[in-house]
Enzyme design. Sequence first.
Site, PDB file in Angstrom:
ATOM      1  N   GLY B 128     -28.441  12.507  31.094  1.00 11.47           N
ATOM      2  CA  GLY B 128     -29.811  12.831  31.497  1.00 11.47           C
ATOM      3  C   GLY B 128     -30.819  12.153  30.583  1.00 11.47           C
ATOM      4  O   GLY B 128     -31.498  12.804  29.784  1.00 11.47           O
ATOM      5  N   GLU B 245     -22.213   2.763  25.059  1.00 15.02           N
ATOM      6  CA  GLU B 245     -22.256   2.365  26.460  1.00 15.02           C
ATOM      7  C   GLU B 245     -22.290   0.848  26.588  1.00 15.02           C
ATOM      8  O   GLU B 245     -21.641   0.257  27.437  1.00 15.02           O
ATOM      9  CB  GLU B 245     -23.496   2.988  27.130  1.00 15.02           C
ATOM     10  CG  GLU B 245     -23.530   2.773  28.632  1.00 15.02           C
ATOM     11  CD  GLU B 245     -24.711   3.481  29.302  1.00 15.02           C
ATOM     12  OE1 GLU B 245     -25.436   4.230  28.613  1.00 15.02           O
ATOM     13  OE2 GLU B 245     -24.903   3.260  30.502  1.00 15.02           O
ATOM     14  N   SER B 374     -31.322  -2.768  32.896  1.00 15.75           N
ATOM     15  CA  SER B 374     -31.339  -3.829  33.916  1.00 15.75           C
ATOM     16  C   SER B 374     -31.099  -5.190  33.260  1.00 15.75           C
ATOM     17  O   SER B 374     -31.241  -5.350  32.053  1.00 15.75           O
ATOM     18  CB  SER B 374     -32.696  -3.851  34.616  1.00 15.75           C
ATOM     19  OG  SER B 374     -33.673  -4.356  33.718  1.00 15.75           O
ATOM     20  N   GLU B 376     -32.949  -7.727  33.366  1.00 16.19           N
ATOM     21  CA  GLU B 376     -34.163  -8.214  32.708  1.00 16.19           C
ATOM     22  C   GLU B 376     -34.233  -7.652  31.281  1.00 16.19           C
ATOM     23  O   GLU B 376     -34.579  -8.368  30.337  1.00 16.19           O
ATOM     24  CB  GLU B 376     -35.414  -7.795  33.498  1.00 16.19           C
ATOM     25  CG  GLU B 376     -35.587  -8.524  34.829  1.00 16.19           C
ATOM     26  CD  GLU B 376     -34.571  -8.106  35.886  1.00 16.19           C
ATOM     27  OE1 GLU B 376     -34.074  -6.959  35.824  1.00 16.19           O
ATOM     28  OE2 GLU B 376     -34.268  -8.922  36.774  1.00 16.19           O
TER      29      GLU B 376
HETATM   30  C1  LIG Z   1     -27.097   4.042  40.670  1.00 19.09           C
HETATM   31  C2  LIG Z   1     -27.790   4.346  39.389  1.00 19.09           C
HETATM   32  C3  LIG Z   1     -27.217   5.214  38.500  1.00 19.09           C
HETATM   33  C4  LIG Z   1     -27.868   5.549  37.314  1.00 19.09           C
HETATM   34  N1  LIG Z   1     -27.305   6.481  36.494  1.00 19.09           N
HETATM   35  C5  LIG Z   1     -28.027   6.946  35.441  1.00 19.09           C
HETATM   36  C6  LIG Z   1     -27.549   8.052  34.682  1.00 19.09           C
HETATM   37  O1  LIG Z   1     -26.459   8.590  34.947  1.00 19.09           O
HETATM   38  N2  LIG Z   1     -28.300   8.516  33.672  1.00 19.09           N
HETATM   39  C7  LIG Z   1     -29.494   7.948  33.342  1.00 19.09           C
HETATM   40  O2  LIG Z   1     -30.109   8.385  32.391  1.00 19.09           O
HETATM   41  N3  LIG Z   1     -29.989   6.889  34.031  1.00 19.09           N
HETATM   42  C8  LIG Z   1     -29.284   6.396  35.086  1.00 19.09           C
HETATM   43  N4  LIG Z   1     -29.783   5.344  35.832  1.00 19.09           N
HETATM   44  C9  LIG Z   1     -31.105   4.846  35.512  1.00 19.09           C
HETATM   45  C10 LIG Z   1     -31.154   3.429  35.017  1.00 19.09           C
HETATM   46  O3  LIG Z   1     -30.833   3.376  33.646  1.00 19.09           O
HETATM   47  C11 LIG Z   1     -32.545   2.884  35.319  1.00 19.09           C
HETATM   48  O4  LIG Z   1     -32.664   2.767  36.715  1.00 19.09           O
HETATM   49  C12 LIG Z   1     -32.793   1.535  34.687  1.00 19.09           C
HETATM   50  O5  LIG Z   1     -32.825   1.630  33.289  1.00 19.09           O
HETATM   51  C13 LIG Z   1     -34.088   0.907  35.188  1.00 19.09           C
HETATM   52  O6  LIG Z   1     -35.149   1.810  35.109  1.00 19.09           O
HETATM   53  P1  LIG Z   1     -36.095   2.095  36.386  1.00 19.09           P
HETATM   54  O7  LIG Z   1     -35.213   2.354  37.535  1.00 19.09           O
HETATM   55  O8  LIG Z   1     -37.072   3.099  35.995  1.00 19.09           O
HETATM   56  O9  LIG Z   1     -36.818   0.711  36.652  1.00 19.09           O
HETATM   57  P2  LIG Z   1     -38.147   0.224  35.931  1.00 19.09           P
HETATM   58  O10 LIG Z   1     -38.024   0.463  34.479  1.00 19.09           O
HETATM   59  O11 LIG Z   1     -39.318   0.799  36.642  1.00 19.09           O
HETATM   60  O12 LIG Z   1     -38.079  -1.335  36.203  1.00 19.09           O
HETATM   61  C14 LIG Z   1     -38.511  -1.947  37.432  1.00 19.09           C
HETATM   62  C15 LIG Z   1     -38.249  -3.448  37.336  1.00 19.09           C
HETATM   63  O13 LIG Z   1     -39.008  -3.997  36.259  1.00 19.09           O
HETATM   64  C16 LIG Z   1     -38.170  -4.666  35.336  1.00 19.09           C
HETATM   65  N5  LIG Z   1     -38.684  -4.441  33.987  1.00 19.09           N
HETATM   66  C17 LIG Z   1     -38.994  -3.275  33.407  1.00 19.09           C
HETATM   67  N6  LIG Z   1     -39.431  -3.432  32.167  1.00 19.09           N
HETATM   68  C18 LIG Z   1     -39.383  -4.767  31.926  1.00 19.09           C
HETATM   69  C19 LIG Z   1     -39.681  -5.590  30.802  1.00 19.09           C
HETATM   70  N7  LIG Z   1     -40.107  -5.081  29.644  1.00 19.09           N
HETATM   71  N8  LIG Z   1     -39.495  -6.909  30.937  1.00 19.09           N
HETATM   72  C20 LIG Z   1     -39.039  -7.451  32.097  1.00 19.09           C
HETATM   73  N9  LIG Z   1     -38.758  -6.740  33.183  1.00 19.09           N
HETATM   74  C21 LIG Z   1     -38.910  -5.409  33.089  1.00 19.09           C
HETATM   75  C22 LIG Z   1     -36.797  -4.027  35.544  1.00 19.09           C
HETATM   76  O14 LIG Z   1     -35.768  -4.896  35.162  1.00 19.09           O
HETATM   77  C23 LIG Z   1     -36.790  -3.764  37.028  1.00 19.09           C
HETATM   78  O15 LIG Z   1     -36.396  -4.929  37.708  1.00 19.09           O
HETATM   79  C24 LIG Z   1     -29.111   4.961  37.003  1.00 19.09           C
HETATM   80  C25 LIG Z   1     -29.677   4.051  37.872  1.00 19.09           C
HETATM   81  C26 LIG Z   1     -29.043   3.739  39.073  1.00 19.09           C
HETATM   82  C27 LIG Z   1     -29.683   2.773  40.001  1.00 19.09           C
END
Ligand SMILES: Cc1cc2nc3c(=O)[nH]c(=O)nc-3n(C[C@H](O)[C@H](O)[C@H](O)COP(=O)(O)OP(=O)(O)OC[C@H]3O[C@@H](n4cnc5c(N)ncnc54)[C@H](O)[C@@H]3O)c2cc1C
Lengths: 323, 393
Positions: B128, B245, B374, B376
């Site tokens: 979480g 991780e 991600s 990025e």
């Molecule tokens: C199927 C799935 C399972 C997951 N499981 C878990 C879990 O069990 N526990 C948990 O805690 N989290 C979990 N996550 C969350 C995951 O860690 C986040 O989705 C991920 O870190 C991206 O955050 P966000 O989705 O908020 O995207 P955002 O942070 O909003 O990013 C949107 C886009 O902008 C880009 N971006 C953001 N910041 C920057 C930057 N500084 N420079 C360049 N590009 C940038 C990103 O790469 C992305 O393409 C899961 C996600 C998915 C999809």
Amino acid sequence: MYLAPEGDELEIASAAADFIADALPIARLHEGSGPDMGADLRATLGEMGWFALALPEDKGGSGLSAIEHALFFREIGRQCGPADVLAQALAADCASDEVLRSALVAGEYGVGLLLVDGDAFRLIGPLDARYGLCVTPRSAALYDLSDATIAGRPALDPANSLAVVSGLSEPVDTQTGPRGWQFGQVGTAAMLLGLSEAALDLIVEYAKVRETFGKPIGSWQAVRHTCADMAVAVEGARAQLWYAATALKEGRGDAPAHLDAAKHLANEAALFATDSNIQLHGGIGVTDEHNAHLLMKHAALLSRLFGDRNTLLASLLHAELED
Amino acid sequence: MDLRYSDEDREFRARAREWLQANTPKDPRPAGGHAASQFDRDWQKKLFEHGWAGVAWPKEYGGLGLSGLQQVIWYEELSRAHAPPAHVSTTYVAVMHAGPTVIARGTEEQKAYHLPRILSGESLWCQGFSEPNAGSDLAALRTSGRVEGDHLVVNGAKMWTTDAAHADWMELLIRTDPDSQRHKGLTWLAFDMKTPGIDIKPIRTMLLDEHVNMVFFDEVRVPLTAVVGELHGGWSTAMATLSFERGLGFIADQLELFEKVGRAIKLASEVRGADERPAIEDVEIARRLAAIKAETMAIRAMTLADIAETDRTGMPGPKGSMMKLKVTATHKALSKLVSEILGWGFFEFDGDRSNNPWTHDFLWSWVFSIAGGSNEIQREITADRVLELPRSR
Ligand SMILES: Cc1cc2nc3c(=O)[nH]c(=O)nc-3n(C[C@H](O)[C@H](O)[C@H](O)COP(=O)(O)OP(=O)(O)OC[C@H]3O[C@@H](n4cnc5c(N)ncnc54)[C@H](O)[C@@H]3O)c2cc1C
């Protein structure tokens, strides 16, 4: 299991780095020192035994392995060093006649690489080369070029002369088996690795000092992320080359497949890194005085030697791998 | 440099291979729900009972304390035996990073309670960390915990929590100092999922599954004894979690990819294209397959190089991000290529991985390049820590 230079390997690598950076610096290509090694440097390299690193001891060599061979040629590549350094080492290994072999080891004669090109051959190496070495995956053949016709051609890659050769007589010596090809693959992959590393270093340094819009370009993500992708490609090529060279040293059955993969990944990493290095330098990157184009042109040439993309991929597809 | 395995390593491989051949579950893993998590618990229990659980964990905590190289061997043998894949298992968080975090930062009581339960498959964990407005920018998280006596009272929402519905415990990262900014004032809790006041709402994904969830917290009381590491010092504990991780967390996927290419090449020799010839006779398909094979060889070489270095220095290097970039790109290229080879069969998908693993893999490739940081963000980390470029932020 260990896959990075260690112990004596490190010593050879650093000795090679120091010597090559001094004797064959990339700056020479801006200072009109011309392509290829040249007779003087060839004699110096010969005297120091660099052409005989991987030559067995009973043939008058140092008896080291593909690993040291790779570490040396990586340094050659880093300085955009010419391909006739490799031709010389492979020719010495190919020669069965003791007198000829020791003359080649000593750098007394020049050697170029011969590549089949339609009805004639291409020569990569000095226009006054006495010998030409033609290497295939199954054998290596050494030709005396004394009576051949060598027509020099303007060369895209300033590190090497380029010529068309016709009127070759029968080879003076032939080495059957894959050894020449395999050490050629290690050598060219290592040169490509070295010049990929040089390209990455150049752009990373420049990205820290060149400023636009009030910030170093290395803080713009379009620049940073491309550099990161370059680093990933270089890291993969490096790890695979160490793996392949070690597999060859240890006589593993899957060494040929690992060499094909290593050459392929080195081709790809070098073409990508030298391309991006020019782009991320902006205008200065296309100037003649800069090193960026030297690396790109040399990478383009080396990526055709000892396996280009299509040949390597065709042989890799069904290759069996060991644990 | 050398590629030789010691006698112990070879003996270990033989033993692992033999045991896995005899003990790998014959039935496919159920697609989801309780049946899937029960399957994972059973497999973990079996590993535990036969002395194969916790390959990376130190012996004093019930693990096998294997060298990095033997862990590589173990994961290679797992994928060779077609054993349940680690990246889709509900035991993943517990075994790969919650347990190691408790080992690194937990109290003796926490270790004694949690570690044996994780190893035996009794406790499943979820993570979480992310929230609706804190993903890449984790330090922006807002779920709060107010100290009341010997308890914290938690309010807020977590998002993307994989397997929250099946987990017994959660790695819960919250803001406990209301006046704090960013990385300061956070706390890492071992949160009991049976605590009253939480509400779990599944999020359906394009894989047609409901593995990820929103988890809402409404005045949820958690004893302070659940804090792992320091109260208000949770960022440091969270970084330990992420290092596990990002370090060896993806090792199973890395090595499985190597195995998968072999399966894809076999598939391409069997499946016929529109012109009735086996797909592999198409020169473009053959070349793309071989190029992907070369990438997986490099990934394996990088893995071995990195592991051997870590075994020698005792310190994981900064290259995990580069590994994740290469693995996710190669994974994507492979699943895209197979989607073309498969023809219309590719479009038959009901969400069950065992019915159509390749289509599942194709969809998974985006999860892989987004979740866990991600691509990025991985490029940002590589630019900062490996290349030491000027910061973008
Ligand atoms: C199927 C799935 C399972 C997951 N499981 C878990 C879990 O069990 N526990 C948990 O805690 N989290 C979990 N996550 C969350 C995951 O860690 C986040 O989705 C991920 O870190 C991206 O955050 P966000 O989705 O908020 O995207 P955002 O942070 O909003 O990013 C949107 C886009 O902008 C880009 N971006 C953001 N910041 C920057 C930057 N500084 N420079 C360049 N590009 C940038 C990103 O790469 C992305 O393409 C899961 C996600 C998915 C999809």
